[in-house]
Every structure is written in structure tokens, then in C-alpha cells.
Scaffold this motif. Sequence first.
Motif: not given
Lengths: 115, 109
Positions: A21-36, A69-77
Amino acid sequence: DTGVSQNPRHKITKRGQNVTFRCDPISEHNRLYWYRQTLGQGPEFLTYFQNEAQLEKSRLLSDRFSAERPKGSFSTLEIQRTEQGDSAMYLCASIPSGGIGNTIYFGEGSWLTVV
Amino acid sequence: RKEVEQDPGPFNVPEGATVAFNCTYSNSASQSFFWYRQDCRKEPKLLMSVYSSGNEDGRFTAQLNRASQYISLLIRDSKLSDSATYLCVKGGSQGNLIFGKGTKLSVKP
């Protein structure tokens, strides 16, 4: 639309297959969380990134789960060798530096069904 | 013991009723508390923050009792559109959110 984008929105897979799964956060947000979230439960915290660094992992995150979360942008799970118990909604959320719970933005979630 | 505990319901109430949800939490180090609303198969959305002094937003009132480690949500004059699951949430040490199981509300005509 909160600005947090998740893909795919729905995935049906056979037991034993790998899914990502891929997540693209809001661009200026530096914190990203995954929940189930499983049926009848509230969302459960899986893992957290600050920029590209994975700072915390829940005990729920077994060895079959990996997040990046390579390069602090999008994340994959990624979930390897899926099991029926992995069927759930996987939620991604992002938050700006210094923000708290009232500034957290959730994506619409990615639904996984393992058959 | 779960860090956030809620009665799962369901609460079935008629339109116009007043309904109250309660929630207890452990680990009193948390500084922030919230109520989130979640519609079926949707992501949770912030309903309101919860303060010791109480917080009111229209028909919704939230209260935090730190001594008893107890949070409440009161909905007055309930509407059909209030039907949803209400999640009691506390802030974690890493800025993450710790959710209760949720309380399901069904408002009937």
C-alpha cells in the motif's frame, strides 16, 4: 478530501501473496503514521515516521510487515505472505511538525481482503 | 487492560433524544484527548477536542475528568445524521493517537 492519498483503495488477494500500500501525505507534513482497523475495533497504531526515519513500531507489526518512507515523502506498507487475519483497513495519517491530534489528517484508507 | 475503553453499544435512540457516551483511559501522562466520528467504511474524522474545562460545539459537549481518568461526550437533540461510531481518543507519546473501540450510535426516526 484531506490531502492524504492512499492507493490502492481496495485490494483482494489470495493468502500467501504479498501486497503493498502507498500513502502520499500532505507535502509539508513531516510525520506520517500507519494504523490498522479491523471490524469492530478502533484504529490501532502500527508505525510512525518522522521524515524518512522510522521512529516507532508497534508490537502489532510482525516480521511480515515492513514500512518505508524514502526521502521523507510518500510511504509504503508491505505485507508479505498475507494471512486471513491481515484483512483490515489500513489507514495512513500525516501531521505537521509540532502538531497534535487535532491537526492529524487521515487518508481514506486501503481495504485489504485476504481470501 | 486497553489504554482507552468504551462501551461498544449500540446505542439506539429516537430523533431528538439526548445521548451520553463515556470512556475511561489509563496512563494519565496523556495531555490531549479527542472525540472522533467514523462513518461506516470511512476514515475517522475529528469531532472535537476535550478539555478539563469542558468543550461545547453546538449540540455536542465533551468533558474530561483527569482525577477519574474519564471522558464523556453528550449529544443533545440527536439527528438522523448523527448515526455513526464515536471513537474516544487520547494522544500518545509520539504524537500518535490511541483509539478506543468506538461506540456505535443509531438514531431512528
